[in-house]
Write a protein that holds these residues in place. Sequence first.
Motif, mmCIF file in Angstrom:
data_model
loop_
_atom_site.group_PDB
_atom_site.id
_atom_site.type_symbol
_atom_site.label_atom_id
_atom_site.label_comp_id
_atom_site.label_asym_id
_atom_site.label_seq_id
_atom_site.Cartn_x
_atom_site.Cartn_y
_atom_site.Cartn_z
ATOM 1 N N ALA A 87 0.829 -1.206 0.000
ATOM 2 C CA ALA A 87 0.000 0.000 0.000
ATOM 3 C C ALA A 87 0.863 1.254 0.000
ATOM 4 C CB ALA A 87 -0.937 0.003 1.209
ATOM 5 N N ASP A 88 2.086 1.159 0.531
ATOM 6 C CA ASP A 88 2.988 2.302 0.545
ATOM 7 C C ASP A 88 3.653 2.521 -0.808
ATOM 8 O OD1 ASP A 88 2.455 2.761 3.228
ATOM 9 O OD2 ASP A 88 4.060 1.425 3.895
ATOM 10 N N LEU A 89 3.479 1.578 -1.741
ATOM 11 C CA LEU A 89 4.143 1.669 -3.030
ATOM 12 C C LEU A 89 3.225 2.119 -4.153
ATOM 13 C CD1 LEU A 89 6.218 -1.668 -2.991
ATOM 14 C CD2 LEU A 89 6.957 0.607 -2.279
ATOM 15 N N VAL A 90 1.925 2.120 -3.921
ATOM 16 C CA VAL A 90 0.983 2.371 -5.013
ATOM 17 C C VAL A 90 0.093 3.573 -4.705
ATOM 18 C CG1 VAL A 90 0.956 -0.044 -5.729
ATOM 19 C CG2 VAL A 90 -0.704 0.753 -4.037
ATOM 20 N N LEU A 116 -16.207 3.114 9.826
ATOM 21 C CA LEU A 116 -15.630 3.120 11.168
ATOM 22 C C LEU A 116 -14.105 3.117 11.144
ATOM 23 C CD1 LEU A 116 -17.983 0.432 12.769
ATOM 24 C CD2 LEU A 116 -18.263 2.928 12.775
ATOM 25 N N MET A 117 -13.528 3.139 9.954
ATOM 26 C CA MET A 117 -12.078 3.027 9.824
ATOM 27 C C MET A 117 -11.486 4.302 9.239
ATOM 28 S SD MET A 117 -11.688 -0.876 8.359
ATOM 29 C CE MET A 117 -12.386 -2.263 9.273
ATOM 30 N N PRO A 118 -10.224 4.580 9.575
ATOM 31 C CA PRO A 118 -9.559 5.758 8.990
ATOM 32 C C PRO A 118 -9.299 5.542 7.503
ATOM 33 C CG PRO A 118 -7.996 4.445 10.263
ATOM 34 C CD PRO A 118 -9.351 3.856 10.520
ATOM 35 N N HIS A 119 -9.238 6.640 6.763
ATOM 36 C CA HIS A 119 -9.003 6.583 5.328
ATOM 37 C C HIS A 119 -7.579 7.014 5.002
ATOM 38 C CE1 HIS A 119 -13.608 7.505 5.045
ATOM 39 N NE2 HIS A 119 -13.356 6.273 5.464
ATOM 40 N N ARG A 120 -7.067 6.496 3.899
ATOM 41 C CA ARG A 120 -5.708 6.847 3.493
ATOM 42 C C ARG A 120 -5.616 8.277 2.983
ATOM 43 N NH1 ARG A 120 -1.728 3.725 0.162
ATOM 44 N NH2 ARG A 120 -3.258 3.713 -1.535
ATOM 45 N N TYR A 121 -6.663 8.744 2.323
ATOM 46 C CA TYR A 121 -6.647 10.073 1.714
ATOM 47 C C TYR A 121 -7.807 10.916 2.236
ATOM 48 C CZ TYR A 121 -3.590 7.714 -1.656
ATOM 49 O OH TYR A 121 -2.585 6.989 -2.244
ATOM 50 N N ARG A 122 -7.564 12.212 2.363
ATOM 51 C CA ARG A 122 -8.608 13.115 2.837
ATOM 52 C C ARG A 122 -9.688 13.339 1.775
ATOM 53 N NH1 ARG A 122 -3.862 15.644 4.184
ATOM 54 N NH2 ARG A 122 -4.117 17.061 2.397
ATOM 55 N N CYS A 123 -9.298 13.283 0.504
ATOM 56 C CA CYS A 123 -10.231 13.625 -0.573
ATOM 57 C C CYS A 123 -10.984 12.418 -1.117
ATOM 58 C CB CYS A 123 -9.477 14.304 -1.716
ATOM 59 S SG CYS A 123 -8.318 13.198 -2.570
ATOM 60 N N TRP A 124 -10.728 11.236 -0.571
ATOM 61 C CA TRP A 124 -11.349 10.037 -1.136
ATOM 62 C C TRP A 124 -11.908 9.149 -0.042
ATOM 63 C CZ3 TRP A 124 -12.997 8.277 -5.710
ATOM 64 C CH2 TRP A 124 -13.271 6.917 -5.835
#
Length: 252
Positions: free
Chosen positions: A87-90, A145-153
């Motif tokens: 997930a840190d690569l894409v 209920l979970m945090p998201h990777r991006y603020r805009c998505w």
Amino acid sequence: GVHQWCSSTWHCTASEQLPCCPCSVSCTLAATSWADVSDICCACDDLSVAGGVSRATYDAMVICEAAGYDKVLVETVGVGQSEVAVADLVDCMVLVMPPVGGDDLQMIKRGIMEVADIILVNKADGPTEAAATRAAAEYAGCLHLMPHRYRCWEPQVLPVSAHTGKGVPALARMVAEFQQALTASGELEQCRTRRAEAITWLNLEEQLLEGLRHDRHVKWLMARLMPWVRAGLMAPRSAADITLSYFYQHCS
């Protein structure tokens, strides 16, 4: 630069792949009108690394983009830890899940779902179509209920079928919307900047560790410390501290 605004590097991981099924969602995607097969590069797995994500995955992605491939797909076998690492690569993390719910859904690792930008519920066809639809609704409920990777998505859930191709065109549109949202917000550029910095440190750590492992002075010292560690007479942390101190004094 290699990472142009039009490039889209996204990941698809299958948490369940049946030996009797020759097709996967990624292969079905490659066969749709969204892109020619030549537009997608599926990296070969590395059996020496859990999940098939090798250390050179990022380098392979960069080479593919430099060669003119504007869509690079990285697929793993879905063992858990590798998905969190990749997930840190894409740019976009696509998680492919089986049509399960209830107690089975509770067994799914939370860490995997937290890094997903799009969740696909496969096998939405035939006798399992209703189950896939219900599972998609449950996954969507969990994502709130979970945090998201991006603020805009906000992560999306989509039932699909690798067998019939159902939902795959919608997936292509969803990935395009994802890219547009991140590009407009500036998060795509920020994400890739952080990624380049993280990869630099990761490569440095790997090379330093390899240097330590193969240094003859370190080998000599570790051969004398390990018997104490195995016997419980020395803590592993103490052995590591002694080795590093010795390396800095005699090998640098």
